[in-house]
Design a protein around this motif. Structure first.
Motif, PDB file in Angstrom:
ATOM      1  N   VAL A  34      29.457  47.349 127.034  1.00  8.03           N
ATOM      2  CA  VAL A  34      28.615  46.917 125.910  1.00  8.03           C
ATOM      3  C   VAL A  34      27.498  47.942 125.713  1.00  8.03           C
ATOM      4  CG1 VAL A  34      27.152  45.095 124.977  1.00  8.03           C
ATOM      5  CG2 VAL A  34      29.166  44.500 126.350  1.00  8.03           C
ATOM      6  N   LYS A  36      25.428  48.013 122.808  1.00  8.94           N
ATOM      7  CA  LYS A  36      24.514  47.654 121.719  1.00  8.94           C
ATOM      8  C   LYS A  36      23.087  48.072 122.108  1.00  8.94           C
ATOM      9  CE  LYS A  36      23.928  43.010 123.569  1.00  8.94           C
ATOM     10  NZ  LYS A  36      24.505  41.664 123.634  1.00  8.94           N
ATOM     11  N   TYR A  40      21.462  49.883 125.598  1.00 11.70           N
ATOM     12  CA  TYR A  40      20.361  49.322 126.387  1.00 11.70           C
ATOM     13  C   TYR A  40      19.315  50.400 126.669  1.00 11.70           C
ATOM     14  CZ  TYR A  40      23.264  45.160 127.207  1.00 11.70           C
ATOM     15  OH  TYR A  40      24.027  44.040 127.040  1.00 11.70           O
ATOM     16  N   MET A  83      30.759  42.845 117.733  1.00 15.32           N
ATOM     17  CA  MET A  83      30.668  41.432 118.133  1.00 15.32           C
ATOM     18  C   MET A  83      29.821  40.603 117.166  1.00 15.32           C
ATOM     19  SD  MET A  83      30.108  41.908 122.248  1.00 15.32           S
ATOM     20  CE  MET A  83      28.547  42.768 122.087  1.00 15.32           C
ATOM     21  N   TYR A 102      34.759  40.782 115.669  1.00 13.45           N
ATOM     22  CA  TYR A 102      34.765  39.329 115.826  1.00 13.45           C
ATOM     23  C   TYR A 102      34.942  38.681 114.459  1.00 13.45           C
ATOM     24  CZ  TYR A 102      32.943  38.933 120.657  1.00 13.45           C
ATOM     25  OH  TYR A 102      32.782  38.954 122.015  1.00 13.45           O
ATOM     26  N   ARG A 135      25.551  29.921 118.339  1.00 11.69           N
ATOM     27  CA  ARG A 135      25.124  31.090 117.584  1.00 11.69           C
ATOM     28  C   ARG A 135      26.222  31.320 116.553  1.00 11.69           C
ATOM     29  NH1 ARG A 135      23.491  36.594 120.684  1.00 11.69           N
ATOM     30  NH2 ARG A 135      25.671  36.512 121.338  1.00 11.69           N
ATOM     31  N   HIS A 165      31.028  33.187 124.292  1.00 15.03           N
ATOM     32  CA  HIS A 165      29.894  33.744 125.030  1.00 15.03           C
ATOM     33  C   HIS A 165      29.153  32.587 125.685  1.00 15.03           C
ATOM     34  CE1 HIS A 165      27.137  36.891 126.107  1.00 15.03           C
ATOM     35  NE2 HIS A 165      26.118  36.391 125.435  1.00 15.03           N
ATOM     36  N   GLY A 206      30.127  38.030 130.091  1.00 21.40           N
ATOM     37  CA  GLY A 206      29.242  39.188 130.151  1.00 21.40           C
ATOM     38  C   GLY A 206      28.908  39.404 131.623  1.00 21.40           C
ATOM     39  N   SER A 207      27.864  40.157 131.903  1.00 22.34           N
ATOM     40  CA  SER A 207      27.556  40.491 133.303  1.00 22.34           C
ATOM     41  C   SER A 207      27.334  39.254 134.165  1.00 22.34           C
ATOM     42  CB  SER A 207      26.300  41.366 133.381  1.00 22.34           C
ATOM     43  OG  SER A 207      26.476  42.558 132.667  1.00 22.34           O
ATOM     44  N   ARG A 222      33.041  41.831 129.183  1.00 19.73           N
ATOM     45  CA  ARG A 222      32.121  42.649 128.378  1.00 19.73           C
ATOM     46  C   ARG A 222      30.861  42.902 129.203  1.00 19.73           C
ATOM     47  NH1 ARG A 222      33.370  37.957 125.117  1.00 19.73           N
ATOM     48  NH2 ARG A 222      31.254  37.308 125.632  1.00 19.73           N
ATOM     49  N   PHE A 223      30.850  44.022 129.937  1.00 23.14           N
ATOM     50  CA  PHE A 223      29.707  44.312 130.811  1.00 23.14           C
ATOM     51  C   PHE A 223      28.619  45.064 130.057  1.00 23.14           C
ATOM     52  CE2 PHE A 223      32.354  43.807 134.765  1.00 23.14           C
ATOM     53  CZ  PHE A 223      31.517  42.890 135.380  1.00 23.14           C
ATOM     54  N   GLY A 224      27.440  44.476 129.992  1.00 20.98           N
ATOM     55  CA  GLY A 224      26.284  45.160 129.433  1.00 20.98           C
ATOM     56  C   GLY A 224      25.378  45.610 130.554  1.00 20.98           C
ATOM     57  N   ILE A 225      24.337  44.829 130.805  1.00 16.04           N
ATOM     58  CA  ILE A 225      23.231  45.211 131.685  1.00 16.04           C
ATOM     59  C   ILE A 225      23.674  45.723 133.066  1.00 16.04           C
ATOM     60  CG2 ILE A 225      22.842  42.875 132.657  1.00 16.04           C
ATOM     61  CD1 ILE A 225      19.877  44.754 131.376  1.00 16.04           C
ATOM     62  N   TYR A 367      16.206  43.495 129.914  1.00 18.11           N
ATOM     63  CA  TYR A 367      16.856  43.787 128.637  1.00 18.11           C
ATOM     64  C   TYR A 367      15.845  44.287 127.604  1.00 18.11           C
ATOM     65  CZ  TYR A 367      20.764  40.834 130.285  1.00 18.11           C
ATOM     66  OH  TYR A 367      21.799  40.291 130.977  1.00 18.11           O
TER      67      TYR A 367
HETATM   68  C1  LIG Z   1      25.118  41.382 124.879  1.00 20.71           C
HETATM   69  C2  LIG Z   1      26.415  40.731 125.007  1.00 20.71           C
HETATM   70  C3  LIG Z   1      27.194  40.920 126.163  1.00 20.71           C
HETATM   71  C4  LIG Z   1      26.705  41.696 127.370  1.00 20.71           C
HETATM   72  O1  LIG Z   1      25.728  40.959 128.051  1.00 20.71           O
HETATM   73  P1  LIG Z   1      25.109  41.446 129.445  1.00 20.71           P
HETATM   74  O2  LIG Z   1      24.368  40.286 129.963  1.00 20.71           O
HETATM   75  O3  LIG Z   1      24.198  42.578 129.135  1.00 20.71           O
HETATM   76  O4  LIG Z   1      26.233  41.882 130.300  1.00 20.71           O
HETATM   77  C5  LIG Z   1      28.444  40.343 126.192  1.00 20.71           C
HETATM   78  N1  LIG Z   1      28.903  39.618 125.155  1.00 20.71           N
HETATM   79  C6  LIG Z   1      28.172  39.403 124.037  1.00 20.71           C
HETATM   80  C7  LIG Z   1      28.764  38.606 122.926  1.00 20.71           C
HETATM   81  C8  LIG Z   1      26.920  39.948 123.926  1.00 20.71           C
HETATM   82  O5  LIG Z   1      26.200  39.728 122.834  1.00 20.71           O
END
Ligand SMILES: *Cc1c(COP(=O)(O)O)cnc(C)c1O
Length: 383
Positions: A34, A36, A40, A83, A102, A135, A165, A206-207, A222-225, A367
């Motif tokens: 991820v 976005k 980060y 997304m 999406y 959401r 999510h 997500g994370s 979907r790995f972000g942080i 974040y």
């Molecule tokens: C931001 C986001 C993620 C990633 O989240 P993290 O907590 O940073 O891993 C995954 N899925 C969706 C839909 C998001 O908006």
């Protein structure tokens, strides 16, 4: 370098994080990175190629403009997924370039199919299920209409994913809410199965979810942080800590933020430092001025509470953080001079300032702090 501070991104830390996360999700699950919020705060143009080097072939963004930034730097075969927000003209661009997105209402789906029919390209869609985040996402009651439409337009789209999510996987306090979401997601999936519509990827985590609820990992995460080396919350970190034998080296911070001392001088006892009267020197002190302030992402709430590193020592911010400067007390550090390296986030000699402690001081989430570091501060990749 034409800036007052710079950011270093560690290639080895990033790769180590990816190895760690891949180990957690296993060989079967795909890792979507991820990126976005300008990855980060790390910079899409830095992270996307590093991710590709680490074997990642799927990246997720929030909106079409972010997708365009990523599109410019990615390899042709690398996949992108939006997304969140897409305007109608952008939808044409997405379909035309096989960017996945999406779909959470009939309007976007109808528009996507219309574009697909006109251009002869298939729309690569991920159906989002509303399971309790409230959401975006289709309500369960909408499924008959949705499924009928999908079947009728089967030739014009690729059912890339069924996704949702979680609301609050980062804290055990929300355990029940998350559990109910998992249950409802499964109900969505069974509905599609009954109607012989099979998504290529089921993805929900997500994370935080992937690190604490193994049953949310499914076909893709979907790995972000976490890929950037930060924990979604202290609770998530504690959970992994208990689970693993050598936990502490599992995630490594990828980002350091540095500047240089601009001015060093003495202040007599009885004088105030900075705007107003929030800091009074009660003896003769030496101060250093650093050319980083709140317009550069160093929060004003760190006035009189923040810490930075100079010559391997932790020194306190005194007085108010201004728009472009902060002042620190260096009375206890011998020999500080103009040009000395200053570390706002990262390590120096054996000391380090983690973003977590930094965030606690400024009452911000990881974040928020990361994404508030201005995009125009130069980023360099180091080893
Ligand atoms: C931001 C986001 C993620 C990633 O989240 P993290 O907590 O940073 O891993 C995954 N899925 C969706 C839909 C998001 O908006």
């Amino acid at each position: 370098m034409f800036n007052t501070s710079h950011i270093e991104i560690s290639r080895s830390a990033y790769k180590s994080n990816i190895r760690y996360l891949k180990k957690i999700i296993g060989k079967e699950a795909r890792l979507s990175s991820v990126i976005k919020g300008n990855a980060y705060g790390h910079g899409v143009e830095n992270i996307l190629p590093l991710g590709e080097e680490a074997g990642i072939d799927h990246f997720s963004v929030f909106s079409a403009n972010e997708a365009l930034d990523a599109f410019k730097v990615k390899k042709p075969e690398t996949r992108l997924m939006i997304m969140g927000h897409i305007e109608d003209p952008e939808l044409e661009w997405a379909v035309d370039n096989e960017v996945e997105f999406y779909v959470f209402d009939m309007g976007r789906l109808e528009k996507a199919i219309e574009v697909a029919k006109r251009t002869g390209k298939k729309a690569h869609i991920h159906i989002e299920a509303e399971t309790g985040f409230h959401r975006t996402g289709f309500e369960y009651e909408k499924l008959p209409e949705l499924v009928q439409f999908l079947k009728a337009n089967h030739d014009h789209c690729v059912f890339e994913g069924l996704c949702t999510h979680y609301a609050g996987a980062e804290s055990l306090a929300n355990y029940l809410r998350v559990k109910n979401q998992i249950t409802l997601y499964r109900k969505f999936y069974r509905y599609f199965m009954r109607h012989e519509l099979f998504p290529r990827y089921r993805h929900t985590a997500g994370s935080a979810a992937a690190l604490t609820y193994p049953n949310t990992i499914m076909d893709m995460v979907r790995f972000g942080i976490a890929q950037y080396g930060f924990w979604p919350s202290p609770e998530t970190q504690m959970f992994r800590f208990k689970k693993e034998s050598v936990p502490d080296h599992s995630l490594k911070r990828t980002l350091s933020w540095k500047s240089r001392v601009m001015v060093v001088k003495e202040v007599e006892a009885g004088q105030f430092v900075g705007y107003g009267s929030s800091y009074l020197a009660n003896k003769r002190i030496r101060i250093a001025v650093i050319p980083v302030g709140y317009s550069n992402g160093f929060s004003r709430s760190l006035s009189n509470t923040g810490r930075v590193l100079i010559r391997g020592r932790r020194v306190p911010v005194i007085g108010t953080v201004t728009m472009n400067t902060m002042t620190v007390n260096v009375s206890d550090v011998p020999g500080v001079e103009k040009g000395d390296e200053v570390v706002m986030i990262g390590s120096q000699k054996r000391m380090s300032i983690s973003i977590a402690s930094f965030c606690e001081m400024s009452n911000q989430l990881n974040y928020q702090l990361l994404t508030r570091i201005p995009a125009d501060i130069p980023r360099v990749i180091v080893n």
